[in-house]
Design a protein around this motif. Structure first.
Motif, mmCIF file in Angstrom:
data_model
loop_
_atom_site.group_PDB
_atom_site.id
_atom_site.type_symbol
_atom_site.label_atom_id
_atom_site.label_comp_id
_atom_site.label_asym_id
_atom_site.label_seq_id
_atom_site.Cartn_x
_atom_site.Cartn_y
_atom_site.Cartn_z
ATOM 1 N N SER A 112 -1.719 0.114 35.366
ATOM 2 C CA SER A 112 -3.144 0.183 35.092
ATOM 3 C C SER A 112 -3.391 0.153 33.588
ATOM 4 O O SER A 112 -2.727 -0.586 32.856
ATOM 5 C CB SER A 112 -3.725 1.445 35.743
ATOM 6 O OG SER A 112 -5.118 1.527 35.570
ATOM 7 N N SER A 113 -4.308 0.970 33.116
ATOM 8 C CA SER A 113 -4.695 0.955 31.709
ATOM 9 C C SER A 113 -5.394 2.263 31.359
ATOM 10 O O SER A 113 -6.042 2.888 32.208
ATOM 11 C CB SER A 113 -5.635 -0.227 31.450
ATOM 12 O OG SER A 113 -6.304 -0.090 30.213
ATOM 13 N N THR A 114 -5.285 2.660 30.098
ATOM 14 C CA THR A 114 -5.998 3.856 29.640
ATOM 15 C C THR A 114 -7.474 3.578 29.383
ATOM 16 O O THR A 114 -8.209 4.471 28.963
ATOM 17 C CB THR A 114 -5.352 4.420 28.364
ATOM 18 O OG1 THR A 114 -5.337 3.404 27.351
ATOM 19 C CG2 THR A 114 -3.926 4.877 28.641
ATOM 20 N N SER A 115 -7.908 2.342 29.663
ATOM 21 C CA SER A 115 -9.334 2.027 29.521
ATOM 22 C C SER A 115 -10.180 2.744 30.568
ATOM 23 O O SER A 115 -11.418 2.692 30.509
ATOM 24 C CB SER A 115 -9.563 0.517 29.623
ATOM 25 O OG SER A 115 -9.215 0.045 30.909
ATOM 26 N N VAL A 116 -9.549 3.430 31.517
ATOM 27 C CA VAL A 116 -10.307 4.208 32.499
ATOM 28 C C VAL A 116 -10.915 5.456 31.867
ATOM 29 O O VAL A 116 -11.688 6.164 32.518
ATOM 30 C CB VAL A 116 -9.430 4.608 33.709
ATOM 31 C CG1 VAL A 116 -8.943 3.361 34.443
ATOM 32 C CG2 VAL A 116 -8.267 5.491 33.294
ATOM 33 N N PHE A 117 -10.567 5.720 30.603
ATOM 34 C CA PHE A 117 -11.113 6.875 29.889
ATOM 35 C C PHE A 117 -12.054 6.423 28.772
ATOM 36 O O PHE A 117 -11.806 5.418 28.097
ATOM 37 C CB PHE A 117 -9.993 7.728 29.298
ATOM 38 C CG PHE A 117 -9.089 8.337 30.328
ATOM 39 C CD1 PHE A 117 -9.545 9.334 31.172
ATOM 40 C CD2 PHE A 117 -7.778 7.898 30.468
ATOM 41 C CE1 PHE A 117 -8.715 9.889 32.134
ATOM 42 C CE2 PHE A 117 -6.942 8.446 31.421
ATOM 43 C CZ PHE A 117 -7.409 9.444 32.262
ATOM 44 N N GLU A 118 -13.090 7.211 28.567
ATOM 45 C CA GLU A 118 -14.151 6.897 27.601
ATOM 46 C C GLU A 118 -13.734 7.247 26.172
ATOM 47 O O GLU A 118 -13.091 8.279 25.933
ATOM 48 C CB GLU A 118 -15.411 7.678 27.983
ATOM 49 C CG GLU A 118 -16.651 7.268 27.232
ATOM 50 C CD GLU A 118 -17.287 6.010 27.780
ATOM 51 O OE1 GLU A 118 -18.353 5.629 27.285
ATOM 52 O OE2 GLU A 118 -16.720 5.398 28.713
ATOM 53 N N HIS A 138 -15.283 -2.923 32.131
ATOM 54 C CA HIS A 138 -13.840 -3.091 32.261
ATOM 55 C C HIS A 138 -13.189 -1.818 32.805
ATOM 56 O O HIS A 138 -12.402 -1.856 33.762
ATOM 57 C CB HIS A 138 -13.240 -3.448 30.905
ATOM 58 C CG HIS A 138 -11.777 -3.750 30.944
ATOM 59 N ND1 HIS A 138 -10.812 -2.769 30.863
ATOM 60 C CD2 HIS A 138 -11.102 -4.921 31.052
ATOM 61 C CE1 HIS A 138 -9.612 -3.316 30.929
ATOM 62 N NE2 HIS A 138 -9.759 -4.620 31.034
ATOM 63 N N GLY A 139 -13.511 -0.687 32.193
ATOM 64 C CA GLY A 139 -12.906 0.570 32.604
ATOM 65 C C GLY A 139 -13.233 0.943 34.038
ATOM 66 O O GLY A 139 -12.364 1.414 34.782
ATOM 67 N N ARG A 160 -0.337 4.265 33.536
ATOM 68 C CA ARG A 160 -1.364 3.822 32.574
ATOM 69 C C ARG A 160 -0.746 3.689 31.181
ATOM 70 O O ARG A 160 -0.674 4.662 30.431
ATOM 71 C CB ARG A 160 -2.517 4.820 32.529
ATOM 72 C CG ARG A 160 -3.287 4.982 33.843
ATOM 73 C CD ARG A 160 -4.366 6.030 33.696
ATOM 74 N NE ARG A 160 -5.103 6.244 34.930
ATOM 75 C CZ ARG A 160 -5.503 7.437 35.372
ATOM 76 N NH1 ARG A 160 -5.216 8.533 34.659
ATOM 77 N NH2 ARG A 160 -6.175 7.545 36.495
ATOM 78 N N PRO A 161 -0.311 2.487 30.819
ATOM 79 C CA PRO A 161 0.212 2.301 29.462
ATOM 80 C C PRO A 161 -0.926 2.302 28.433
ATOM 81 O O PRO A 161 -2.031 1.825 28.699
ATOM 82 C CB PRO A 161 0.874 0.923 29.511
ATOM 83 C CG PRO A 161 0.979 0.577 30.968
ATOM 84 C CD PRO A 161 -0.162 1.285 31.624
ATOM 85 N N LYS A 250 -10.203 8.193 21.322
ATOM 86 C CA LYS A 250 -9.641 9.156 22.253
ATOM 87 C C LYS A 250 -8.168 9.320 21.957
ATOM 88 O O LYS A 250 -7.578 8.507 21.205
ATOM 89 C CB LYS A 250 -9.843 8.683 23.699
ATOM 90 C CG LYS A 250 -9.110 7.378 24.018
ATOM 91 C CD LYS A 250 -9.610 6.768 25.298
ATOM 92 C CE LYS A 250 -9.037 5.353 25.476
ATOM 93 N NZ LYS A 250 -9.777 4.555 26.436
ATOM 94 N N LYS A 251 -7.567 10.343 22.521
ATOM 95 C CA LYS A 251 -6.128 10.551 22.393
ATOM 96 C C LYS A 251 -5.542 10.633 23.807
ATOM 97 O O LYS A 251 -5.960 11.454 24.610
ATOM 98 C CB LYS A 251 -5.822 11.829 21.622
ATOM 99 C CG LYS A 251 -4.331 12.090 21.418
ATOM 100 C CD LYS A 251 -4.070 13.442 20.784
ATOM 101 C CE LYS A 251 -4.534 13.483 19.337
ATOM 102 N NZ LYS A 251 -4.161 14.772 18.677
ATOM 103 N N ILE A 252 -4.573 9.743 24.070
ATOM 104 C CA ILE A 252 -3.916 9.734 25.368
ATOM 105 C C ILE A 252 -2.602 10.494 25.264
ATOM 106 O O ILE A 252 -1.758 10.187 24.414
ATOM 107 C CB ILE A 252 -3.641 8.305 25.844
ATOM 108 C CG1 ILE A 252 -4.956 7.507 25.941
ATOM 109 C CG2 ILE A 252 -2.915 8.315 27.192
ATOM 110 C CD1 ILE A 252 -5.952 8.036 26.930
ATOM 111 N N THR A 253 -2.419 11.502 26.097
ATOM 112 C CA THR A 253 -1.185 12.284 26.099
ATOM 113 C C THR A 253 -0.589 12.285 27.510
ATOM 114 O O THR A 253 -1.204 11.811 28.469
ATOM 115 C CB THR A 253 -1.429 13.718 25.632
ATOM 116 O OG1 THR A 253 -2.323 14.359 26.561
ATOM 117 C CG2 THR A 253 -2.027 13.747 24.238
ATOM 118 N N THR A 254 0.613 12.822 27.619
ATOM 119 C CA THR A 254 1.269 12.893 28.926
ATOM 120 C C THR A 254 1.935 14.250 29.092
ATOM 121 O O THR A 254 2.447 14.832 28.134
ATOM 122 C CB THR A 254 2.307 11.765 29.070
ATOM 123 O OG1 THR A 254 3.005 11.936 30.321
ATOM 124 C CG2 THR A 254 3.307 11.758 27.928
#
Length: 257
Positions: A112-118, A138-139, A160-161, A250-254
């Motif tokens: 998928s994609s991290t575009s699902v987040f605002e 897109h998201g 989600r890369p 935004k900041k994407i973490t895992t």
């Protein structure tokens, strides 16, 4: 040698390298592409190649030959929303998932994609526990496709890369020398292709099991500093950023690192 049969729907920049790595590890691998050139590359490397194309109303190609007997399916196809923003990506995924159900494939990995987040001025942090909140076309369409997979697959993992980099692929090559770049203080969210494929292989092997996994490998440096440093590293003209009047990002973490 593994006796698992892995299918990769979409052997592009990420999926092709994944197919090669899985083949080296002893898996039987099937891969799809829409181009004859890539199909030839797959075949030459011992990967069973299938020409399959998901259109708005029909799936073209030998779907039965590709899916029958698969243990794991990796879905890594571009949504095509830049060229056609009105495309119903979730519906195309649903068409294919009906075949996945019919052939009783046990495990589906959806790239998928991290575009699902605002992106917002608050520069929020999102890990795997965060609920998708995108308001962009897109998201929302990517999120809808994720939901189709989660609802229709017997077992699924959504990966989600962040922005993909590796080899000669790097966003600085598009930004070099440009002026008026926005959001200088927003953190970057990037991941190497090798890191993403390592995650996928762990999920296939069963050493990593989760419904959703974020793939991020690079430190969250501010965009201005990161791309100015990257320009110097690649020997390119540095981009010029706008004065910061409130960066959006935004900041994407895992939770898995």
């Amino acid at each position: 040698m593994s006796n698992k049969i892995i299918g990769i729907l979409g052997c592009g920049w990420l999926g092709y390298e994944l197919a090669l790595q899985l083949k080296k590890q002893g898996y039987e691998v099937r891969g799809t592409s829409r181009t004859d050139e890539k199909l030839l590359q797959l075949s030459e490397n011992g990967i069973h190649a299938f020409k399959i194309d998901l259109q708005e109303d029909k799936i073209y190609g030998d779907v039965q030959g590709f899916l029958e007997g698969l243990d794991v399916l990796v879905m890594d196809i571009p949504p095509g929303l830049r060229q056609n923003p009105e495309s119903d990506f979730a519906f195309r995924i649903k068409l294919f998932m009906r075949f996945v159900q019919a052939y009783e494939i046990n495990k589906v990995l959806f790239i998928s994609s991290t575009s699902v987040f605002e992106d917002t001025e608050e520069l929020p942090t999102y890990d795997e526990h965060a609920l998708p909140n995108a308001t962009s076309n897109h998201g929302k369409k990517i999120n809808a496709a994720e939901q189709v997979v989660q609802e229709m697959a017997y077992q699924s993992t959504i990966i989600r890369p962040c922005g993909l980099i590796g080899d000669d692929r790097h966003p600085i090559k598009m930004l070099a020398g440009r002026k008026g770049i926005k959001n200088p203080e927003a953190p970057i969210n990037l991941v190497t292709r090798d890191h993403v494929n390592a995650i996928i292989i762990k999920v296939i092997a069963g050493t990593l099991d989760a419904p959703v996994i974020h793939a991020v490998s690079e430190p969250h440096i501010r965009r201005k500093a990161y791309y100015q440093n990257a320009a110097q590293e690649f020997g390119l003209e540095a981009p010029v950023f706008e004065k910061d009047d409130g960066s959006v990002g935004k900041k994407i973490t895992t939770v898995f690192s």
